[in-house]
Design a protein around this motif. Structure first.
Motif, PDB file in Angstrom:
ATOM      1  N   LEU A 108       0.823  -1.206   0.000  1.00 58.97           N
ATOM      2  CA  LEU A 108       0.000   0.000   0.000  1.00 58.97           C
ATOM      3  C   LEU A 108       0.860   1.259   0.000  1.00 58.97           C
ATOM      4  CD1 LEU A 108      -2.819  -1.078   2.494  1.00 58.97           C
ATOM      5  CD2 LEU A 108      -2.927  -0.954   0.001  1.00 58.97           C
ATOM      6  N   TYR A 109       1.796   1.348   0.981  1.00 59.15           N
ATOM      7  CA  TYR A 109       2.525   2.623   1.053  1.00 59.15           C
ATOM      8  C   TYR A 109       3.556   2.753  -0.052  1.00 59.15           C
ATOM      9  CZ  TYR A 109       6.278   0.361   3.907  1.00 59.15           C
ATOM     10  OH  TYR A 109       7.280  -0.429   4.381  1.00 59.15           O
ATOM     11  N   LYS A 110       4.160   1.608  -0.468  1.00 55.18           N
ATOM     12  CA  LYS A 110       5.185   1.735  -1.498  1.00 55.18           C
ATOM     13  C   LYS A 110       4.564   2.066  -2.849  1.00 55.18           C
ATOM     14  CE  LYS A 110       8.732   1.574  -0.498  1.00 55.18           C
ATOM     15  NZ  LYS A 110       9.700   0.504  -0.374  1.00 55.18           N
ATOM     16  N   GLY A 111       3.425   1.454  -3.125  1.00 59.94           N
ATOM     17  CA  GLY A 111       2.718   1.807  -4.355  1.00 59.94           C
ATOM     18  C   GLY A 111       2.410   3.299  -4.371  1.00 59.94           C
ATOM     19  N   ALA A 112       1.879   3.803  -3.250  1.00 61.35           N
ATOM     20  CA  ALA A 112       1.533   5.219  -3.159  1.00 61.35           C
ATOM     21  C   ALA A 112       2.771   6.090  -3.342  1.00 61.35           C
ATOM     22  CB  ALA A 112       0.874   5.503  -1.811  1.00 61.35           C
ATOM     23  N   LEU A 113       3.864   5.723  -2.648  1.00 60.44           N
ATOM     24  CA  LEU A 113       5.056   6.583  -2.697  1.00 60.44           C
ATOM     25  C   LEU A 113       5.671   6.610  -4.090  1.00 60.44           C
ATOM     26  CD1 LEU A 113       6.670   5.766   0.757  1.00 60.44           C
ATOM     27  CD2 LEU A 113       5.647   7.920   0.023  1.00 60.44           C
ATOM     28  N   PHE A 114       5.666   5.471  -4.775  1.00 65.02           N
ATOM     29  CA  PHE A 114       6.217   5.463  -6.127  1.00 65.02           C
ATOM     30  C   PHE A 114       5.377   6.328  -7.058  1.00 65.02           C
ATOM     31  CE2 PHE A 114       9.258   1.917  -5.675  1.00 65.02           C
ATOM     32  CZ  PHE A 114      10.250   2.430  -6.480  1.00 65.02           C
ATOM     33  N   LEU A 115       4.059   6.217  -6.910  1.00 66.27           N
ATOM     34  CA  LEU A 115       3.211   7.025  -7.770  1.00 66.27           C
ATOM     35  C   LEU A 115       3.425   8.509  -7.471  1.00 66.27           C
ATOM     36  CD1 LEU A 115      -0.004   4.832  -7.780  1.00 66.27           C
ATOM     37  CD2 LEU A 115       1.772   5.036  -9.513  1.00 66.27           C
ATOM     38  N   ILE A 116       3.664   8.820  -6.193  1.00 72.26           N
ATOM     39  CA  ILE A 116       3.933  10.216  -5.840  1.00 72.26           C
ATOM     40  C   ILE A 116       5.266  10.668  -6.428  1.00 72.26           C
ATOM     41  CG2 ILE A 116       4.528  11.709  -3.893  1.00 72.26           C
ATOM     42  CD1 ILE A 116       2.281  10.180  -2.355  1.00 72.26           C
ATOM     43  N   ALA A 117       6.252   9.745  -6.421  1.00 73.48           N
ATOM     44  CA  ALA A 117       7.530  10.066  -7.059  1.00 73.48           C
ATOM     45  C   ALA A 117       7.308  10.416  -8.520  1.00 73.48           C
ATOM     46  CB  ALA A 117       8.486   8.880  -6.927  1.00 73.48           C
ATOM     47  N   GLY A 118       6.386   9.679  -9.145  1.00 77.85           N
ATOM     48  CA  GLY A 118       6.057   9.982 -10.531  1.00 77.85           C
ATOM     49  C   GLY A 118       5.439  11.362 -10.675  1.00 77.85           C
ATOM     50  N   ILE A 119       4.600  11.726  -9.716  1.00 77.47           N
ATOM     51  CA  ILE A 119       3.976  13.061  -9.761  1.00 77.47           C
ATOM     52  C   ILE A 119       5.044  14.147  -9.628  1.00 77.47           C
ATOM     53  CG2 ILE A 119       2.431  14.637  -8.532  1.00 77.47           C
ATOM     54  CD1 ILE A 119       0.691  12.257  -7.851  1.00 77.47           C
ATOM     55  N   LEU A 120       5.996  13.930  -8.698  1.00 72.14           N
ATOM     56  CA  LEU A 120       7.074  14.916  -8.524  1.00 72.14           C
ATOM     57  C   LEU A 120       7.821  15.110  -9.829  1.00 72.14           C
ATOM     58  CD1 LEU A 120       8.733  14.062  -5.081  1.00 72.14           C
ATOM     59  CD2 LEU A 120       7.376  16.060  -5.676  1.00 72.14           C
ATOM     60  N   ASP A 121       8.076  13.995 -10.501  1.00 75.07           N
ATOM     61  CA  ASP A 121       8.817  14.057 -11.754  1.00 75.07           C
ATOM     62  C   ASP A 121       7.984  14.741 -12.833  1.00 75.07           C
ATOM     63  OD1 ASP A 121      10.566  13.655 -13.775  1.00 75.07           O
ATOM     64  OD2 ASP A 121      10.152  11.523 -14.014  1.00 75.07           O
ATOM     65  N   HIS A 122       6.707  14.337 -12.884  1.00 76.29           N
ATOM     66  CA  HIS A 122       5.808  14.810 -13.929  1.00 76.29           C
ATOM     67  C   HIS A 122       5.520  16.296 -13.778  1.00 76.29           C
ATOM     68  CE1 HIS A 122       1.920  14.744 -16.255  1.00 76.29           C
ATOM     69  NE2 HIS A 122       2.658  13.945 -17.007  1.00 76.29           N
ATOM     70  N   GLU A 123       5.266  16.755 -12.548  1.00 76.30           N
ATOM     71  CA  GLU A 123       4.842  18.136 -12.330  1.00 76.30           C
ATOM     72  C   GLU A 123       6.019  19.081 -12.113  1.00 76.30           C
ATOM     73  OE1 GLU A 123       1.764  18.906 -12.831  1.00 76.30           O
ATOM     74  OE2 GLU A 123       1.260  16.796 -13.092  1.00 76.30           O
ATOM     75  N   ALA A 124       7.027  18.603 -11.345  1.00 78.93           N
ATOM     76  CA  ALA A 124       8.113  19.524 -10.983  1.00 78.93           C
ATOM     77  C   ALA A 124       9.442  19.130 -11.602  1.00 78.93           C
ATOM     78  CB  ALA A 124       8.251  19.576  -9.455  1.00 78.93           C
ATOM     79  N   GLY A 125       9.476  17.996 -12.302  1.00 79.20           N
ATOM     80  CA  GLY A 125      10.714  17.567 -12.943  1.00 79.20           C
ATOM     81  C   GLY A 125      11.778  17.105 -11.970  1.00 79.20           C
ATOM     82  N   CYS A 126      11.380  16.732 -10.731  1.00 78.72           N
ATOM     83  CA  CYS A 126      12.360  16.351  -9.719  1.00 78.72           C
ATOM     84  C   CYS A 126      12.679  14.869  -9.811  1.00 78.72           C
ATOM     85  CB  CYS A 126      11.838  16.623  -8.309  1.00 78.72           C
ATOM     86  SG  CYS A 126      11.440  18.323  -8.055  1.00 78.72           S
ATOM     87  N   LYS A 127      13.965  14.572  -9.937  1.00 74.35           N
ATOM     88  CA  LYS A 127      14.392  13.183  -9.887  1.00 74.35           C
ATOM     89  C   LYS A 127      15.325  12.954  -8.704  1.00 74.35           C
ATOM     90  CE  LYS A 127      14.305  12.693 -14.921  1.00 74.35           C
ATOM     91  NZ  LYS A 127      12.980  12.075 -15.020  1.00 74.35           N
ATOM     92  N   ASP A 128      15.628  13.995  -7.967  1.00 67.61           N
ATOM     93  CA  ASP A 128      16.587  13.874  -6.873  1.00 67.61           C
ATOM     94  C   ASP A 128      16.046  14.650  -5.668  1.00 67.61           C
ATOM     95  OD1 ASP A 128      18.933  14.299  -5.175  1.00 67.61           O
ATOM     96  OD2 ASP A 128      20.025  13.454  -6.871  1.00 67.61           O
ATOM     97  N   PHE A 129      16.145  14.048  -4.479  1.00 70.53           N
ATOM     98  CA  PHE A 129      15.606  14.720  -3.296  1.00 70.53           C
ATOM     99  C   PHE A 129      16.371  16.010  -2.979  1.00 70.53           C
ATOM    100  CE2 PHE A 129      13.616  10.594  -2.105  1.00 70.53           C
ATOM    101  CZ  PHE A 129      12.325  11.076  -2.073  1.00 70.53           C
ATOM    102  N   LEU A 130      17.626  16.085  -3.421  1.00 72.62           N
ATOM    103  CA  LEU A 130      18.382  17.290  -3.124  1.00 72.62           C
ATOM    104  C   LEU A 130      17.822  18.500  -3.879  1.00 72.62           C
ATOM    105  CD1 LEU A 130      22.017  15.895  -3.099  1.00 72.62           C
ATOM    106  CD2 LEU A 130      20.496  16.368  -1.183  1.00 72.62           C
ATOM    107  N   GLN A 131      17.074  18.235  -4.969  1.00 70.37           N
ATOM    108  CA  GLN A 131      16.527  19.336  -5.764  1.00 70.37           C
ATOM    109  C   GLN A 131      15.152  19.768  -5.280  1.00 70.37           C
ATOM    110  OE1 GLN A 131      16.180  17.437  -9.496  1.00 70.37           O
ATOM    111  NE2 GLN A 131      18.286  17.812 -10.125  1.00 70.37           N
ATOM    112  N   THR A 132      14.668  19.157  -4.200  1.00 74.00           N
ATOM    113  CA  THR A 132      13.283  19.420  -3.838  1.00 74.00           C
ATOM    114  C   THR A 132      13.194  20.173  -2.517  1.00 74.00           C
ATOM    115  OG1 THR A 132      13.163  17.338  -2.682  1.00 74.00           O
ATOM    116  CG2 THR A 132      12.442  17.355  -4.979  1.00 74.00           C
TER     117      THR A 132
END
Lengths: 767, 115
Positions: A332-356
């Motif tokens: 449950l949580y990993k599915g959610a977190l990965f999809l959120i990672a996708g949102i970060l990438d899709h909306e803000a172009g973030c692939k690295d936590f240091l950039q966020t």
């Protein structure tokens, strides 16, 4: 049931067409299938929840005793629900995430095929069909990791994942077949009840090692963990689905599935416990050391897989229940977190936590659900992750052996997990606003928010209302893994006890690490050097080795010189024949020259002399003439020994041969003497050895006859049935007429070839 | 006679193989001719050798008189001789063609598929 599993493959075949028809809503349309499957599997819940297991069987390859049989019990139902449920959100999400991607249609084909394979894997009752589905998941995973196939890194990662998992799959197949031989059945439902027979059998250790090799590679256990973070080259929905919620859990599934028949031994406990615990710690440690969004999540998946393996190894009823709870919480949580990672990438172009940082204003909904999912990851009350973590502590503290080691690693991991959770849930959204590659203008579309929202909320809901999943699904699943019903029940509040203290301790220490994240990473920077000795290095080395070995053997074996091929074949033949003769204790040879007439002796002498001349002469005409002498001597032998037809044919063919050779060879240059003396002697020795071998075999064969000749039949029936007096002719045109037809075809083909080549030459000359 | 023939066959095989190991493609073809003669004789020897007993049925009879030579081996050898000739014809034209392209009677210069 068969339709339910195959429907994924069926829909996959038409998915590109559906995608073209429905355009940007294709994700929602195609997601109807996983949703329907989810409801279908849900209908099994009442029966399975009360402890039943259902077997549904269709004949597949009846001759080989392979059936397409399916087993629905707590464990497979839990997996089936996760696969179809998360699959629904993934397909819907992908429709928007990859919107406008030119290969979106292909993506649907792959992801739906993968879903179907995975369902087949967890529901299969037959070992062979289980293995087929197992390999199908590897192949679809390979295609999905390499989805961006124009990117060299993606291709390399895909290949790496494929080699590691398929290599393990080979071992698994061997293990499964051995298991079936020992138990006498390919059906899991029968194997599960013959655990004692397996454990007492001499092959037990081999079976365990082979099966575990398959499971460990698939589920990315140390030292095979390296392919999983690499697999993050896939599009994010794939990472979320395959590499967190489903495929990598296939290995865990199989270990859990076989636990009743292979488990409960020291070997099982030590292998699973130690490797699981090591994987758990390695995973979380690498996770906190990484900064890439998907890398952090990937390594924390490695941690979860290690935890599950360890819990299955510990094998007490508490541990099994903890494993099932942890499995559900993690999906449950990993599915959610990965999809959120996708949102970060899709909306803000973030692939690295240091950039966020500070994205909570731009993405308020995402931030909320990220926080909820991260709380579950960190195991904070009242999330479902907390329930699972409490049980995890309890299980390792009570482990029958190795308790100290496992507890130590578990607590250390728990501390780091809290830090990871904080990185994932807090870092991108709070603190000062950091400039991101893309400025987010709006929240992600509903199709992309639905998954994280529902999955994260379920983590909260199951935590507060833990009884919802406890007595139905999870205890049934745990019962299936444990082999008998389990008595442990989940609860949110266990009272003030050691696990709770450990939870609090990990929370405090974990947050401390989070606030000193930069310093922590710098302090452990020396670990980077260790990579040079890591298993990935071994993988690279072995791949390089494979390439250089094949280069070397191609160079040696495929050298392009006909005479070396011939030498290899001849010497091997001589050696093998000599070996066989020596083993059989020599040949029985009867030699007798009695009755040889003088004219025969003369012919033989001429023949051998002519052969010698044809070999040694340096004149082309001499060689052709002596060849003719050989041929006519052979013809004479045929005539003298009752083979008149053969003799006539030989004379005709020999005449034509000599004419043809004279015509053609005299357009070619004379013999050059290309080979030095030493090589000639070597070739002569080989040739003589082979000649002697043939002569000896011929002698030995003359005095041996294995079966009656069928010639008697031809002699008897030639006149009555074939109406011919020349028996050889009757054989050729009547008894074995098809052979003769084949011969004519060969001649015709040769004639066409000769004609074509002469024609070709003529046209070349004209140019 | 079979004893003697065994050595004849062995000698033909040895000569054939020596020729096939040469670099000259013409010698390779000579080797092939010797080899097919050797193989036919091997078959002939193995069927048993009889003098003056051809596999023929006399006029008016339905069976041959007495023991005759093995007709099956003869039929097989006949087929082999003819097919061997077909292959040889093809090979000879092929080497001629190859010589035109490579302009050498040397197999070491035919290693590449490009020429």
């Amino acid at each position: 049931m068969l339709l339910a599993i195959l429907s994924g493959f069926l829909l996959a075949t038409v998915a590109p067409a559906v995608h073209r028809q429905t355009g940007m809503n294709s994700g929602w349309v195609l997601a109807i299938l996983p949703a329907a499957l989810f409801l279908y599997f849900l209908s099994f819940l009442p029966a399975v929840g009360s402890g039943e297991s259902i077997v549904i069987s269709y004949p597949w390859v009846p001759g080989l005793d392979i059936q397409l049989s399916f087993l629905v019990d707590g464990l497979s139902l839990l997996f089936a629900l996760l696969i179809s449920g998360i699959g629904f959100f993934i397909v819907a999400y992908a429709g928007r995430y990859l919107e406008g991607h030119k290969d979106l249609g292909r993506f649907y084909v792959l992801i739906l095929s993968f879903m179907a394979s995975m369902l087949g894997l967890v529901l299969s009752d037959n070992l062979i069909s289980l293995f087929v589905f197992w390999e199908l998941t590897s192949i679809t995973s390979y295609l999905l990791i390499g989805f961006n196939h124009e990117d060299a890194t993606a291709r390399r990662s895909a290949l790496q994942g494929l080699f590691v998992t398929v290599g393990g799959g080979l071992a698994l197949l061997t293990g499964l077949v051995m298991m079936a031989v020992v138990t006498g059945s390919y059906e899991l439902s029968e194997i599960l009840s013959s655990g004692d027979a397996l454990r007492d059998h001499g092959w037990y250790v081999a079976i365990v090692l082979l099966v575990l090799l398959g499971c460990f590679t698939k589920s990315a256990q140390v030292p095979f963990h390296f392919w999983l973070p690499r697999a993050m080259a896939a599009p994010t929905p794939v990472s979320a689905y395959l590499h967190s919620a489903t495929m990598v859990k296939a290995g865990v599934y199989l270990m859990a599935r076989l636990n009743p028949s292979l488990g409960a031994t020291d070997l099982w406990l030590i292998l699973l416990g130690v490797f699981g615990a090591l994987t758990m710690f390695t995973g979380v440690f690498m996770s906190i050391r990484s900064t890439g969004v998907k890398q952090v999540l990937a390594y924390s998946t490695v941690m979860a897989l290690g935890t599950l393996t360890m819990l299955i190894g510990v094998g007490t009823d508490t541990a099994i229940m903890a494993a099932m709870a942890f499995l559900l919480a993690h999906s449950l949580y990993k599915g959610a977190l990965f999809l959120i990672a996708g949102i970060l990438d899709h909306e803000a172009g973030c692939k690295d936590f240091l950039q966020t940082g500070g994205l909570r204003h731009a993405l308020p909904i995402t931030a909320t659900f990220a926080a909820i999912a991260a709380l579950s990851l960190g195991g904070v009350i009242p999330m479902f992750g907390f329930v699972a973590k409490e049980l995890l502590f309890e299980a390792v503290l009570e482990a029958p052996s190795l308790s100290g080691l496992l507890s130590l690693l578990t607590v250390a991991s728990a501390i780091l997990v809290v830090a990871v959770a904080a990185v994932v849930g807090i870092k991108p959204y709070w603190g000062p606003r950091v400039e991101t590659p893309k400025t987010p203008h709006h929240e992600a579309p509903p199709a992309m928010l639905a998954g994280p929202a529902v999955l994260a909320s379920l983590g909260l809901l199951f935590g507060v209302g833990v009884a919802m999943v406890d007595r139905g699904l999870l205890s049934a699943a745990a019962g299936a893994v444990y082999g008998s019903p389990v008595e442990t029940y989940l609860s949110l509040w266990h009272g003030f006890n050691l696990p709770l203290m450990l939870s609090l301790l990990s929370l405090v220490l974990g947050l401390t690490i989070y606030f000193n994240w930069d310093r922590f990473r710098t302090a452990t920077g020396f670990m980077d050097d260790l990579k040079r000795f890591g298993p990935e290095r071994a993988y690279d080395k072995s791949m390089d080795g494979l390439v250089s070995i094949s280069e070397w053997q191609t160079r040696v074996l495929q050298n392009g010189y006909l005479r070396y091929y011939l030498l290899t074949i001849l010497l091997s033949t001589v050696a093998l024949v000599t070996f066989s003769i020596a083993r059989a204790g020599g040949l029985e040879i009867q030699m007798s020259l009695a009755g040889v007439r003088i004219q025969e002796l003369a012919i033989v002498a001429v023949l051998l002399l002519a052969a010698l001349v044809s070999v040694t002469t340096s004149s082309r005409l001499g060689a052709v003439a002596s060849l003719g002498a050989v041929g006519f001597s052979v013809a004479l032998i045929y005539v003298l020994f009752s083979a008149a037809d053969v003799g006539i044919t030989q004379v005709l063919v020999e005449t034509l041969t000599v004419i043809m050779l004279v015509l053609v060879l005299f357009r070619l240059p004379g013999f050059l003497g290309l080979t030095p003396q030493a090589l000639r002697i070597r070739d002569a020795v080989v040739a003589l050895a082979f000649g002697v071998m043939v002569a000896l075999l011929s002698l030995a064969a003359s005095s041996t006859r294995f079966a009656d000749s069928i010639s008697e039949y031809f002699i008897r029936e030639s006149e009555p049935s074939g109406f011919g007096r020349n028996i050889v002719n009757v054989i050729l045109v009547d008894f074995r007429a098809l052979d003769t037809l084949g011969e004519i075809v060969v001649l015709a083909l040769a004639a066409v070839g000769v004609y074509a080549m002469i024609k070709l030459r003529a046209e070349d000359n004209r140019k | 006679m079979e004893t003697l023939m065994a050595f004849v066959v062995g000698g033909l095989f040895a000569a054939a193989i020596y020729m096939m190991l040469r670099r000259s493609i013409v010698k390779l073809v000579i080797g092939l001719i010797l080899l097919s003669n050797g193989a036919n004789l091997l078959l002939f020897t193995q069927a048993g050798m009889l003098r003056g007993a051809p596999p023929l049925v006399p006029l008016g009879a339905t069976q041959p008189e007495g023991v005759v030579a093995d007709p099956l081996a003869q039929a097989l050898i006949l087929t082999a001789i003819v097919i061997g000739f077909g292959v040889l014809a093809f090979a000879v034209v092929l080497i001629h063609r190859a010589y035109e392209v490579v302009e050498a009677d040397d197999m070491d210069q035919m290693k590449d598929t490009d020429t």
